[in-house]
Design a protein around this motif. Structure first.
Motif, PDB file in Angstrom:
ATOM      1  N   PHE A  34       9.501  16.143   0.822  1.00 30.07           N
ATOM      2  CA  PHE A  34       8.451  16.441   1.983  1.00 30.07           C
ATOM      3  C   PHE A  34       8.171  17.774   1.961  1.00 30.07           C
ATOM      4  O   PHE A  34       8.880  18.898   1.767  1.00 30.07           O
ATOM      5  CB  PHE A  34       9.095  15.870   3.249  1.00 30.07           C
ATOM      6  CG  PHE A  34       9.686  14.430   3.096  1.00 30.07           C
ATOM      7  CD1 PHE A  34       8.965  13.502   3.193  1.00 30.07           C
ATOM      8  CD2 PHE A  34      11.109  14.360   3.153  1.00 30.07           C
ATOM      9  CE1 PHE A  34       9.220  12.179   3.169  1.00 30.07           C
ATOM     10  CE2 PHE A  34      11.566  13.068   3.190  1.00 30.07           C
ATOM     11  CZ  PHE A  34      10.884  11.836   3.167  1.00 30.07           C
ATOM     12  N   ASP A  35       6.829  18.192   2.478  1.00 26.44           N
ATOM     13  CA  ASP A  35       6.288  19.730   2.443  1.00 26.44           C
ATOM     14  C   ASP A  35       7.122  20.483   3.772  1.00 26.44           C
ATOM     15  O   ASP A  35       7.085  21.573   3.853  1.00 26.44           O
ATOM     16  CB  ASP A  35       4.919  19.598   2.408  1.00 26.44           C
ATOM     17  CG  ASP A  35       4.419  19.090   1.260  1.00 26.44           C
ATOM     18  OD1 ASP A  35       4.982  19.383   0.179  1.00 26.44           O
ATOM     19  OD2 ASP A  35       2.902  18.836   1.150  1.00 26.44           O
ATOM     20  N   SER A  36       7.523  19.414   4.707  1.00 23.57           N
ATOM     21  CA  SER A  36       7.989  20.086   5.783  1.00 23.57           C
ATOM     22  C   SER A  36       8.928  19.089   6.649  1.00 23.57           C
ATOM     23  O   SER A  36       8.628  17.973   6.425  1.00 23.57           O
ATOM     24  CB  SER A  36       6.926  20.907   6.612  1.00 23.57           C
ATOM     25  OG  SER A  36       6.302  19.481   7.300  1.00 23.57           O
ATOM     26  N   GLU A  38       8.286  18.220   9.760  1.00 24.79           N
ATOM     27  CA  GLU A  38       7.464  17.562  10.337  1.00 24.79           C
ATOM     28  C   GLU A  38       6.975  16.426   9.643  1.00 24.79           C
ATOM     29  O   GLU A  38       6.760  15.496  10.225  1.00 24.79           O
ATOM     30  CB  GLU A  38       6.343  18.601  10.992  1.00 24.79           C
ATOM     31  CG  GLU A  38       5.317  17.989  11.816  1.00 24.79           C
ATOM     32  CD  GLU A  38       5.531  16.968  12.770  1.00 24.79           C
ATOM     33  OE1 GLU A  38       4.641  15.920  13.177  1.00 24.79           O
ATOM     34  OE2 GLU A  38       6.803  17.101  13.276  1.00 24.79           O
ATOM     35  N   GLU A  39       6.603  16.791   8.333  1.00 25.46           N
ATOM     36  CA  GLU A  39       5.936  15.831   7.660  1.00 25.46           C
ATOM     37  C   GLU A  39       7.170  14.545   7.427  1.00 25.46           C
ATOM     38  O   GLU A  39       6.732  13.401   7.477  1.00 25.46           O
ATOM     39  CB  GLU A  39       5.588  16.325   6.077  1.00 25.46           C
ATOM     40  CG  GLU A  39       4.683  15.090   5.466  1.00 25.46           C
ATOM     41  CD  GLU A  39       4.233  15.648   4.003  1.00 25.46           C
ATOM     42  OE1 GLU A  39       3.227  15.649   3.512  1.00 25.46           O
ATOM     43  OE2 GLU A  39       5.426  16.168   3.189  1.00 25.46           O
ATOM     44  N   ARG A  41       9.463  13.703   9.319  1.00 20.48           N
ATOM     45  CA  ARG A  41       9.780  12.942  10.666  1.00 20.48           C
ATOM     46  C   ARG A  41       8.310  12.000  10.746  1.00 20.48           C
ATOM     47  O   ARG A  41       8.462  10.718  11.207  1.00 20.48           O
ATOM     48  CB  ARG A  41       9.433  14.107  11.980  1.00 20.48           C
ATOM     49  CG  ARG A  41       9.633  13.244  13.267  1.00 20.48           C
ATOM     50  CD  ARG A  41       9.283  14.078  14.593  1.00 20.48           C
ATOM     51  NE  ARG A  41       7.458  14.289  14.111  1.00 20.48           N
ATOM     52  CZ  ARG A  41       6.725  13.292  14.288  1.00 20.48           C
ATOM     53  NH1 ARG A  41       7.052  12.174  14.918  1.00 20.48           N
ATOM     54  NH2 ARG A  41       5.304  13.681  14.314  1.00 20.48           N
ATOM     55  N   ALA A  42       7.118  12.676  10.535  1.00 22.06           N
ATOM     56  CA  ALA A  42       6.165  11.844  10.645  1.00 22.06           C
ATOM     57  C   ALA A  42       5.807  10.560   9.934  1.00 22.06           C
ATOM     58  O   ALA A  42       5.319   9.411  10.110  1.00 22.06           O
ATOM     59  CB  ALA A  42       4.820  12.552  10.675  1.00 22.06           C
ATOM     60  N   ILE A  43       6.374  10.950   8.582  1.00 23.20           N
ATOM     61  CA  ILE A  43       6.488   9.612   7.670  1.00 23.20           C
ATOM     62  C   ILE A  43       7.281   8.628   8.073  1.00 23.20           C
ATOM     63  O   ILE A  43       7.011   7.362   8.012  1.00 23.20           O
ATOM     64  CB  ILE A  43       6.677   9.980   6.174  1.00 23.20           C
ATOM     65  CG1 ILE A  43       5.562  10.807   5.528  1.00 23.20           C
ATOM     66  CG2 ILE A  43       6.773   8.937   5.201  1.00 23.20           C
ATOM     67  CD1 ILE A  43       5.613  11.649   4.344  1.00 23.20           C
ATOM     68  N   ILE A  48       2.045   8.773   9.349  1.00 25.64           N
ATOM     69  CA  ILE A  48       1.266   9.021   8.281  1.00 25.64           C
ATOM     70  C   ILE A  48       2.020   8.261   6.950  1.00 25.64           C
ATOM     71  O   ILE A  48       3.113   7.916   7.068  1.00 25.64           O
ATOM     72  CB  ILE A  48       1.107  10.474   7.736  1.00 25.64           C
ATOM     73  CG1 ILE A  48       2.368  11.135   7.569  1.00 25.64           C
ATOM     74  CG2 ILE A  48       0.460  11.309   8.995  1.00 25.64           C
ATOM     75  CD1 ILE A  48       2.500  12.560   7.257  1.00 25.64           C
ATOM     76  N   GLY A  50       3.384   7.657   3.287  1.00 34.16           N
ATOM     77  CA  GLY A  50       4.076   8.612   2.142  1.00 34.16           C
ATOM     78  C   GLY A  50       5.434   7.898   1.896  1.00 34.16           C
ATOM     79  O   GLY A  50       6.095   7.110   2.415  1.00 34.16           O
TER      80      GLY A  50
END
Length: 390
Positions: A34-36, A38-39, A41-43, A48, A50
């Motif tokens: 993951f790039d971060s 937060e990304e 968490r969101a996935i 989102i 991914g």
């Protein structure tokens, strides 16, 4: 997507990487970065899209699923490590303790074992119906019946179930209709068009087509597939990226291969029909098949499997198999090479004599998966074995 099977099977592919590859690469990775935070968490929260972990999804399995969903006309899918994992998951993900399955009596031997020995441990019961007596099926329904499970053509008896009838029956009684479409393949038959909610495959067979890898598919309506995804995510029957890559590439040639399987099988069946050493030859597109008109209605061609019933029972069948010079003796089917199997002593040997008789598996029945060799060579090998086994 195109309206044509062949174009979709060839052209649907994952997004290209920075390397601009023309052929899909193999994503041999267990997890994805993951790039971060937060990304990530969101996935995980499904906010989102991914990839997370190859047990959940992988670009190769997603490629395979997209191709087969396009072919079957289904909304979503999940690729499993084997065909039987797909059979198990299609039932286990959607039923609860106390539920009841109404199934066609003609089922693959391992599917029979699931219904009669595995699921009863968890309080899921089943009843078999005879396809020759559709009018009696309503009497087999129970208050807790939740699913209608069928395969057509059946393995190995090549019985054909009317998918139009099955779809209407399931709709009338609010049942989940599950269709094992392995013998037909998505190229010849699309059960979702007739009302199937879930379609399953042993992708090991025609979808692979060369006897290389194991794989299975559960395909269907998005709401039901949410349950399948949850079940598979937490029980772990996922296909490997390598096997998914093989099967996705194999989809590109499925139409070409099935055309040859079907034309060869029809020629072989027509040649041996009426042979005095055979009690019967069965193939869906022979006019002598009991459900020939139904097969013509719902299948574009008759498939690649025929059965022959030799006079002389099990001993004659075994002598016949041993006399074959080219055709392989193995329990698989759907291979580029022709294959012979004696169901009564192998794939369906765990069924009792009475159970085999109920689904048309006699001691002399031989299943022939017709391959891609020249049909004259297949005929010659079978003819020599018939004569040599007298």
């Amino acid at each position: 997507m195109s309206k044509h099977f062949e174009t979709n099977s060839v052209r649907i592919s994952p997004s290209k990487s920075s390397q601009r590859e023309h052929s899909a690469p193999i994503y041999l990775t267990s997890s994805f970065t993951f790039d971060s935070a937060e990304e990530a968490r969101a996935i995980f929260a499904d906010e989102i899209e991914g990839n997370i972990y190859s047990r959940y999804a992988n670009p190769n399995s997603s490629d395979l699923i997209e191709k087969v969903c396009a072919a079957e006309g289904t909304e979503d899918g999940f690729a499993t490590a084997s065909g039987m994992a797909a059979m198990f998951g299609s039932i286990a993900a959607l039923l609860q303790q106390g539920d009841h399955v109404l199934a066609a009596r003609s089922l693959f031997g391992s599917t029979h074992q699931l219904l009669t020995r595995v699921f009863p441990k968890w309080g899921i019961s089943s009843t078999y119906g005879d396809i020759s007596d559709y009018l009696n099926w309503e009497k087999l329904l129970q208050p807790n019946t939740k699913m209608l499970f069928i395969e057509t053509p059946s393995n190995p008896g090549l019985e054909i179930i009317d998918l139009e009838w099955a779809g209407k029956f399931a709709a009338a009684h609010n049942l989940i209709l599950v269709v094992d479409n392995c013998f037909a393949s998505p190229y010849l038959q699309q059960p979702a068009k007739w009302g199937a909610h879930i379609v399953t495959h042993s992708a090991t067979k025609y979808i692979d087509g060369q006897g290389r890898v194991l794989g299975g598919l559960i395909l269907g309506k998005a709401d039901l597939m949410k349950e399948v995804h949850f079940f598979a995510r937490h029980t772990g029957p996922a296909i490997s990226p390598f096997n998914a890559w093989i099967l996705a590439k194999s989809m590109e040639t499925l139409g070409l291969r099935m055309d040859r399987h079907c034309s060869n099988a029809l020629k072989v069946a027509e040649y041996f029909e009426g042979n005095p050493e055979l009690l019967a030859v069965k193939y869906p597109f022979l006019k002598s098949h009991p459900q020939y008109e139904i097969a013509k209605k719902q299948m574009s061609q008759g498939g690649g499997v025929i059965t022959v019933d030799l006079k002389g029972g099990v001993q004659r069948a075994q002598r016949f198999i041993d006399k074959l010079q080219m055709i392989s003796i193995t329990a698989n089917l759907g291979d580029s090479r022709s294959i012979v199997t004696h169901p009564a002593s192998t794939t369906h040997s765990k069924l009792s004599v009475e159970e085999r008789a109920q689904v048309g598996i006699s001691d002399g029945l031989v299943r022939l998966s017709v391959g891609l060799e020249h049909y004259e060579d297949i005929i010659l090998d079978v003819e020599r074995a018939i004569e040599g086994s007298k």
